[in-house]
Write a protein that holds these residues in place. Structure first.
Motif, short mmCIF file in Angstrom:
data_model
loop_
_atom_site.label_atom_id
_atom_site.label_comp_id
_atom_site.label_asym_id
_atom_site.label_seq_id
_atom_site.Cartn_x
_atom_site.Cartn_y
_atom_site.Cartn_z
N UNK A 181 -4.37 2.74 -40.90
CA UNK A 181 -4.10 1.39 -41.40
C UNK A 181 -4.24 0.36 -40.30
N UNK A 182 -3.69 0.67 -39.12
CA UNK A 182 -3.80 -0.25 -37.99
C UNK A 182 -5.26 -0.40 -37.57
N UNK A 183 -5.98 0.72 -37.47
CA UNK A 183 -7.38 0.67 -37.06
C UNK A 183 -8.21 -0.15 -38.02
N UNK A 184 -7.96 0.03 -39.32
CA UNK A 184 -8.69 -0.71 -40.33
C UNK A 184 -8.42 -2.21 -40.22
N UNK A 185 -7.16 -2.57 -40.00
CA UNK A 185 -6.81 -3.97 -39.90
C UNK A 185 -7.41 -4.59 -38.65
N UNK A 186 -7.35 -3.88 -37.52
CA UNK A 186 -7.94 -4.39 -36.29
C UNK A 186 -9.45 -4.55 -36.44
N UNK B 264 5.42 7.13 -29.84
CA UNK B 264 5.60 8.38 -30.57
C UNK B 264 4.64 9.47 -30.06
N UNK B 265 3.84 9.11 -29.07
CA UNK B 265 2.92 10.10 -28.50
C UNK B 265 1.62 10.26 -29.24
N UNK B 266 1.28 9.29 -30.10
CA UNK B 266 0.03 9.39 -30.86
C UNK B 266 -1.14 9.11 -29.94
N UNK B 267 -1.90 10.15 -29.61
CA UNK B 267 -3.03 10.00 -28.70
C UNK B 267 -4.22 9.31 -29.35
N UNK B 268 -4.15 9.09 -30.65
CA UNK B 268 -5.25 8.41 -31.33
C UNK B 268 -5.17 6.90 -31.28
N UNK B 269 -4.06 6.37 -30.77
CA UNK B 269 -3.90 4.92 -30.69
C UNK B 269 -4.84 4.35 -29.65
N UNK B 270 -5.56 3.30 -30.01
CA UNK B 270 -6.45 2.63 -29.07
C UNK B 270 -5.77 1.33 -28.62
N UNK B 271 -5.18 1.35 -27.45
CA UNK B 271 -4.54 0.16 -26.93
C UNK B 271 -5.56 -0.90 -26.53
N UNK B 272 -6.77 -0.45 -26.22
CA UNK B 272 -7.85 -1.35 -25.82
C UNK B 272 -9.07 -1.12 -26.71
N UNK C 80 -3.56 -7.96 -21.00
CA UNK C 80 -3.23 -7.41 -22.31
C UNK C 80 -1.77 -6.97 -22.36
N UNK C 81 -1.28 -6.37 -21.29
CA UNK C 81 0.10 -5.90 -21.25
C UNK C 81 1.09 -7.05 -21.37
N UNK C 82 0.83 -8.13 -20.64
CA UNK C 82 1.72 -9.29 -20.71
C UNK C 82 1.76 -9.86 -22.12
N UNK C 83 0.60 -9.90 -22.76
CA UNK C 83 0.53 -10.44 -24.12
C UNK C 83 1.27 -9.55 -25.11
N UNK C 84 1.04 -8.24 -25.05
CA UNK C 84 1.69 -7.32 -25.97
C UNK C 84 3.21 -7.37 -25.79
N UNK C 85 3.66 -7.39 -24.53
CA UNK C 85 5.09 -7.46 -24.29
C UNK C 85 5.72 -8.71 -24.88
N UNK C 86 5.04 -9.82 -24.73
CA UNK C 86 5.58 -11.07 -25.30
C UNK C 86 5.63 -11.00 -26.82
#
Length: 220
Positions: free
Chosen positions: A74-79, A122-130, A163-169
């Protein structure tokens, strides 16, 4: 629950069977609607998603295998949809302008950012942070050739830290507003201006342009 009613030769209504692609799209839409309604921390009930999508509960496991895989899809599709809507010219922007555009983009979808963070924790290795990192790397290389980033800068680290600063905010902005007593809209404007100054430091440009109340560069 398997499609829209159709009328057969006897005059009776029967449901048209949806294709797998249609069913998956309905499930992803349902997951997004429930996440937007309840928030990512409320938890997502697969039976509720199935009911919202009008499909059999077992099809979620048949198509995705797990709750985590459905949420990741769902997240991948939305992104993907969001990036497709902004790709026109986005990658051609210089580093500072790309980061400014990404600030506004991520601020508009805080639930997606929170869900990505939860999946990562949660340890999901499929998440693409970038996501689209190959394209990002090409843009970073161009930034250094064109002078939008210093030639001796660690461009990948600059991108990661921005990216980290933005996500944290985005994750903590509502808590920050409560703790500081600053209205959320006003804090967003001030944070955007501060973020622009941070990015200016990474690009070697020094001071970022002053901004008006709306957060856009003030006219010269």
């Amino acid at each position: 629950m398997d499609g829209e009613p159709e009328v057969n030769g006897t005059g009776r209504k029967r449901r048209r069977r949806r294709t797998r692609q249609e069913t998956e799209a309905d499930l992803l839409d349902a997951a997004r609607r429930l996440l937007q309604r309840d928030g990512v921390l409320a938890g997502v009930n697969l039976r509720e998603i199935a009911a919202e999508a009008g499909v059999n509960h077992g099809q979620i496991y048949q198509y995705y295998g797990s709750r985590q895989a459905l949420l990741r899809a769902s997240v991948t599709d939305l992104v993907d949809r969001q990036v497709a809507g902004q790709e026109q010219g986005f990658w051609d922007l210089p580093f500072a302008e790309r980061r400014a555009a990404m600030f506004r983009h991520r601020l508009a979808e805080p639930e997606v950012v929170r869900l990505e963070a939860l999946l990562a924790l949660d340890g999901d290795e499929g998440v693409e942070a970038l996501p689209r990192f190959a394209q990002t790397r090409r843009s970073l290389d161009r930034d250094q050739r064109d002078g939008a980033l210093p030639a001796d800068a660690d461009a990948v680290a600059a991108h990661v830290m921005a990216a980290s600063a933005l996500v944290g905010y985005v994750i903590f902005r509502e808590a920050y507003a409560r703790d500081t007593g600053i209205p959320l809209d006003a804090l967003d404007d001030r944070a955007e201006a501060a973020y622009a100054r941070m990015i200016a430091g990474l690009t070697g440009a020094g001071e970022a342009p002053e901004t008006d109340d709306g957060g856009d560069p003030a006219p010269a």
